[in-house]
Design a protein around this motif. Structure first.
Motif, PDB file in Angstrom:
ATOM      1  N   ASP A 172       0.856  -1.184   0.000  1.00 53.41           N
ATOM      2  CA  ASP A 172       0.000   0.000   0.000  1.00 53.41           C
ATOM      3  C   ASP A 172       0.895   1.239   0.000  1.00 53.41           C
ATOM      4  OD1 ASP A 172      -1.870   1.946   0.269  1.00 53.41           O
ATOM      5  OD2 ASP A 172      -2.567   1.343   2.268  1.00 53.41           O
ATOM      6  N   LEU A 173       0.841   2.013  -1.055  1.00 57.48           N
ATOM      7  CA  LEU A 173       1.715   3.182  -1.184  1.00 57.48           C
ATOM      8  C   LEU A 173       0.980   4.496  -0.934  1.00 57.48           C
ATOM      9  CD1 LEU A 173       3.751   2.199  -4.406  1.00 57.48           C
ATOM     10  CD2 LEU A 173       4.255   1.668  -2.022  1.00 57.48           C
ATOM     11  N   ASP A 174      -0.229   4.404  -0.393  1.00 50.33           N
ATOM     12  CA  ASP A 174      -1.020   5.624  -0.198  1.00 50.33           C
ATOM     13  C   ASP A 174      -0.315   6.645   0.693  1.00 50.33           C
ATOM     14  OD1 ASP A 174      -2.961   4.697  -1.828  1.00 50.33           O
ATOM     15  OD2 ASP A 174      -4.333   4.044  -0.240  1.00 50.33           O
ATOM     16  N   GLY A 175       0.442   6.170   1.660  1.00 54.95           N
ATOM     17  CA  GLY A 175       1.104   7.096   2.578  1.00 54.95           C
ATOM     18  C   GLY A 175       2.521   7.452   2.181  1.00 54.95           C
ATOM     19  N   ILE A 176       2.925   7.008   1.003  1.00 52.54           N
ATOM     20  CA  ILE A 176       4.299   7.251   0.549  1.00 52.54           C
ATOM     21  C   ILE A 176       4.358   8.523  -0.287  1.00 52.54           C
ATOM     22  CG2 ILE A 176       6.238   6.339  -0.784  1.00 52.54           C
ATOM     23  CD1 ILE A 176       5.662   4.770   1.733  1.00 52.54           C
ATOM     24  N   HIS A 177       5.306   9.383   0.046  1.00 51.01           N
ATOM     25  CA  HIS A 177       5.507  10.618  -0.712  1.00 51.01           C
ATOM     26  C   HIS A 177       6.977  10.710  -1.125  1.00 51.01           C
ATOM     27  CE1 HIS A 177       1.519  12.155   0.406  1.00 51.01           C
ATOM     28  NE2 HIS A 177       1.765  11.631   1.602  1.00 51.01           N
ATOM     29  N   VAL A 178       7.205  11.057  -2.344  1.00 47.90           N
ATOM     30  CA  VAL A 178       8.571  11.192  -2.858  1.00 47.90           C
ATOM     31  C   VAL A 178       8.770  12.609  -3.374  1.00 47.90           C
ATOM     32  CG1 VAL A 178      10.263  10.363  -4.541  1.00 47.90           C
ATOM     33  CG2 VAL A 178       8.641   8.754  -3.520  1.00 47.90           C
ATOM     34  N   GLN A 179       9.800  13.246  -2.871  1.00 50.26           N
ATOM     35  CA  GLN A 179      10.092  14.609  -3.317  1.00 50.26           C
ATOM     36  C   GLN A 179      10.608  14.576  -4.757  1.00 50.26           C
ATOM     37  OE1 GLN A 179      13.209  16.656  -1.162  1.00 50.26           O
ATOM     38  NE2 GLN A 179      12.160  18.613  -1.377  1.00 50.26           N
ATOM     39  N   VAL A 180      10.076  15.456  -5.569  1.00 52.78           N
ATOM     40  CA  VAL A 180      10.436  15.478  -6.989  1.00 52.78           C
ATOM     41  C   VAL A 180      10.828  16.887  -7.402  1.00 52.78           C
ATOM     42  CG1 VAL A 180       9.568  15.204  -9.343  1.00 52.78           C
ATOM     43  CG2 VAL A 180       8.925  13.555  -7.593  1.00 52.78           C
ATOM     44  N   LYS A 181      11.878  16.963  -8.161  1.00 52.54           N
ATOM     45  CA  LYS A 181      12.239  18.230  -8.793  1.00 52.54           C
ATOM     46  C   LYS A 181      11.947  18.088 -10.280  1.00 52.54           C
ATOM     47  CE  LYS A 181      16.067  21.392  -9.797  1.00 52.54           C
ATOM     48  NZ  LYS A 181      17.526  21.645  -9.659  1.00 52.54           N
ATOM     49  N   LEU A 182      11.027  18.891 -10.777  1.00 57.31           N
ATOM     50  CA  LEU A 182      10.631  18.816 -12.181  1.00 57.31           C
ATOM     51  C   LEU A 182      11.355  19.906 -12.969  1.00 57.31           C
ATOM     52  CD1 LEU A 182       8.796  17.548 -14.346  1.00 57.31           C
ATOM     53  CD2 LEU A 182       7.048  19.228 -13.730  1.00 57.31           C
ATOM     54  N   THR A 183      12.167  19.483 -13.896  1.00 53.92           N
ATOM     55  CA  THR A 183      12.913  20.430 -14.727  1.00 53.92           C
ATOM     56  C   THR A 183      12.370  20.369 -16.148  1.00 53.92           C
ATOM     57  OG1 THR A 183      14.899  20.039 -13.393  1.00 53.92           O
ATOM     58  CG2 THR A 183      15.203  21.122 -15.524  1.00 53.92           C
ATOM     59  N   ILE A 184      11.898  21.497 -16.639  1.00 54.69           N
ATOM     60  CA  ILE A 184      11.373  21.569 -18.001  1.00 54.69           C
ATOM     61  C   ILE A 184      12.485  22.079 -18.910  1.00 54.69           C
ATOM     62  CG2 ILE A 184       9.622  22.576 -19.510  1.00 54.69           C
ATOM     63  CD1 ILE A 184       7.864  22.924 -17.018  1.00 54.69           C
ATOM     64  N   ILE A 185      12.853  21.249 -19.881  1.00 53.63           N
ATOM     65  CA  ILE A 185      13.990  21.557 -20.749  1.00 53.63           C
ATOM     66  C   ILE A 185      13.523  21.674 -22.192  1.00 53.63           C
ATOM     67  CG2 ILE A 185      16.262  20.769 -21.531  1.00 53.63           C
ATOM     68  CD1 ILE A 185      16.399  19.093 -18.969  1.00 53.63           C
ATOM     69  N   PRO A 186      13.891  22.740 -22.880  1.00 51.75           N
ATOM     70  CA  PRO A 186      13.559  22.838 -24.309  1.00 51.75           C
ATOM     71  C   PRO A 186      14.148  21.651 -25.059  1.00 51.75           C
ATOM     72  CG  PRO A 186      14.364  24.945 -23.473  1.00 51.75           C
ATOM     73  CD  PRO A 186      14.601  23.930 -22.393  1.00 51.75           C
ATOM     74  N   PRO A 187      13.412  21.050 -25.973  1.00 49.32           N
ATOM     75  CA  PRO A 187      13.894  19.848 -26.681  1.00 49.32           C
ATOM     76  C   PRO A 187      15.267  20.013 -27.305  1.00 49.32           C
ATOM     77  CG  PRO A 187      11.590  20.245 -27.192  1.00 49.32           C
ATOM     78  CD  PRO A 187      12.058  21.440 -26.410  1.00 49.32           C
ATOM     79  N   GLU A 188      15.535  21.204 -27.830  1.00 45.74           N
ATOM     80  CA  GLU A 188      16.811  21.399 -28.518  1.00 45.74           C
ATOM     81  C   GLU A 188      17.998  21.437 -27.561  1.00 45.74           C
ATOM     82  OE1 GLU A 188      15.208  25.551 -27.654  1.00 45.74           O
ATOM     83  OE2 GLU A 188      14.432  23.588 -28.245  1.00 45.74           O
ATOM     84  N   GLU A 189      17.720  21.568 -26.246  1.00 46.40           N
ATOM     85  CA  GLU A 189      18.803  21.632 -25.261  1.00 46.40           C
ATOM     86  C   GLU A 189      18.917  20.355 -24.433  1.00 46.40           C
ATOM     87  OE1 GLU A 189      18.397  25.108 -22.851  1.00 46.40           O
ATOM     88  OE2 GLU A 189      18.054  26.440 -24.555  1.00 46.40           O
ATOM     89  N   ALA A 190      17.968  19.434 -24.620  1.00 43.34           N
ATOM     90  CA  ALA A 190      17.919  18.239 -23.769  1.00 43.34           C
ATOM     91  C   ALA A 190      19.191  17.412 -23.845  1.00 43.34           C
ATOM     92  CB  ALA A 190      16.711  17.384 -24.153  1.00 43.34           C
ATOM     93  N   GLU A 191      19.732  17.270 -25.052  1.00 37.80           N
ATOM     94  CA  GLU A 191      20.901  16.411 -25.241  1.00 37.80           C
ATOM     95  C   GLU A 191      22.106  16.906 -24.443  1.00 37.80           C
ATOM     96  OE1 GLU A 191      23.662  15.294 -28.993  1.00 37.80           O
ATOM     97  OE2 GLU A 191      21.516  15.065 -29.321  1.00 37.80           O
ATOM     98  N   ASP A 192      22.196  18.232 -24.258  1.00 34.60           N
ATOM     99  CA  ASP A 192      23.321  18.796 -23.511  1.00 34.60           C
ATOM    100  C   ASP A 192      23.047  18.855 -22.012  1.00 34.60           C
ATOM    101  OD1 ASP A 192      24.845  19.268 -25.822  1.00 34.60           O
ATOM    102  OD2 ASP A 192      23.801  21.155 -26.198  1.00 34.60           O
TER     103      ASP A 192
END
Length: 389
Positions: free
Chosen positions: A26-46
């Motif tokens: 049961d994972l209802d009480g599980i929380h994971v901290q996340v850092k969401l980074t939005i990267i332009p597609p043309e820069e993702a490879e670098d």
């Protein structure tokens, strides 16, 4: 947002997934901290490799891991998942050579399979036919006559290979096609055959890694001097090298073994000596003839170039199909959005506007190959000028 990717946290995600799926946790009480980074597609490879490099403090991330998202590796992976290798025994059971583009792929592909499905997976993708990025670099740079670079170690050799393949990709990515993959596997078979064989020889006393790469490089050198190359497709079709070739290479390996163990004055460590270009220069001066028995295993360079040219033409067709697929999957709404954006940002030529208008008719009308390629350029041009997805 599209194309989500876990850069650092794959183990945590996999553990939670398996806990819920396999252990019914049961994972209802599980929380994971996340850092969401939005990267332009043309820069993702670098940027993506840098996130992995600077954020990963638990495990050492190798140089090879940072290059795994390059289009070259994606293409080699794609070919490896669909191209069947002929059965060496002639039976109906064909196999594949599994390219592990990212660390742990091979194991992960089996992790949640039933015993029966795992057995089937291993029958199709036998362990002996799995290879990783540093293996690929070792096979290529050995045949590319850089044994002193290979002798520097897996990571340093890979960095050198990555620099080279990036330049070749930018120049003409059609070079990397099914025929290239077959040649790569032929080199792998050649390399691994020598690797296994020399350990059984009475003269062998160590320095296997150096002996193998120098033997492959020397073989490539003497063939090149005669305007010849090995018949790569023949090795691919048989999934082995001929007995004559193996015997010749073992004999050459013995010569290499003796030569590398006589370093110049002032150098006592054979392994360090093999890392020097001067060692390779000395090996190049060893005279070696090509025996008559090998004539059926070889092609002229011109014959091989013709095969490469034919393969590039086929890859060109594949690229065009992929470009059209990409454009169609983007959908008419996407191209219409760029067209609307262009009314405020006047950066497109009248011809480019016409092509965008054509893209608005997807799917009732599919852009041509040339239009698709141009649309991809238009998208990049818009992104460079501030267009937001």
């Amino acid at each position: 947002m599209t194309n989500f990717q876990i850069v650092n946290g794959g183990q945590t995600t996999a553990s939670l997934f398996n806990a819920q799926r396999n252990s019914k946790a049961d994972l209802d009480g599980i929380h994971v901290q996340v850092k969401l980074t939005i990267i332009p597609p043309e820069e993702a490879e670098d940027i993506v490799p840098k996130i992995s490099e600077y954020a990963n403090t638990q495990n050492k991330v190798s140089a090879a891991d940072f290059f795994s998202n390059h289009p070259f590796h994606l293409r080699i992976e794609e070919i490896s998942r669909r191209l069947w290798a002929p059965s060496p025994t002639g039976n109906l059971r064909e196999t594949r050579w599994y390219y592990e583009r990212t660390r742990g792929q091979y194991a992960n592909a089996q992790s949640n399979l039933t015993p029966a499905r795992k057995k089937e997976f291993l029958a199709i993708h036998p362990r002996r036919q799995m290879f990783i990025k540093t293996d690929l670099a070792k096979f290529e740079n050995s045949w590319g006559m850089m044994p002193h670079i290979v002798s520097l170690g897996a990571q340093k050799n890979f960095v050198k290979f990555a620099e080279s393949v990036s330049k070749k990709w930018e120049k003409d990515n059609r070079h990397f096609n099914e025929f290239y993959f077959k040649k790569l596997i032929a080199k792998a078979i050649l390399f691994r055959t020598i690797d296994r064989a020399i350990m059984k020889q009475s003269w062998y006393g160590g320095y296997k890694a150096n002996i193998v790469t120098y033997t492959v490089a020397k073989f490539s050198q003497i063939l090149g001097q005669k305007n010849m190359c090995i018949h790569f497709e023949q090795i691919w079709n048989k999934q082995s090298i001929s007995q004559n070739m193996e015997e010749f290479l073992i004999s050459m390996a013995e010569t290499i073994n003796s030569a590398i163990q006589i370093p110049p004055q002032g150098i006592t460590n054979v392994t360090e000596w093999c890392k020097r270009e001067s060692c390779w220069l000395r090996i190049q001066h060893i005279q070696q003839d090509i025996p008559e028995q090998l004539k059926h295993d070889l092609l002229t360079k011109d014959e091989n170039k013709q095969k490469e040219s034919n393969a590039k033409t086929i890859q060109d067709t594949d690229n065009n199909i992929q470009n059209q697929t990409y454009v169609v999957e983007k959908g008419s709404a996407f191209w219409n959005k760029i067209l609307d954006w262009s009314e405020v940002h006047s950066i497109f030529s009248p011809k480019e506007i016409d092509i965008l208008n054509a893209a608005r008719k997807i799917p009732s009308k599919i852009p041509t190959e040339r239009q698709s390629l141009k649309l991809m350029d238009i998208e990049q041009k818009a992104l460079d000028d501030g267009f937001k997805l």
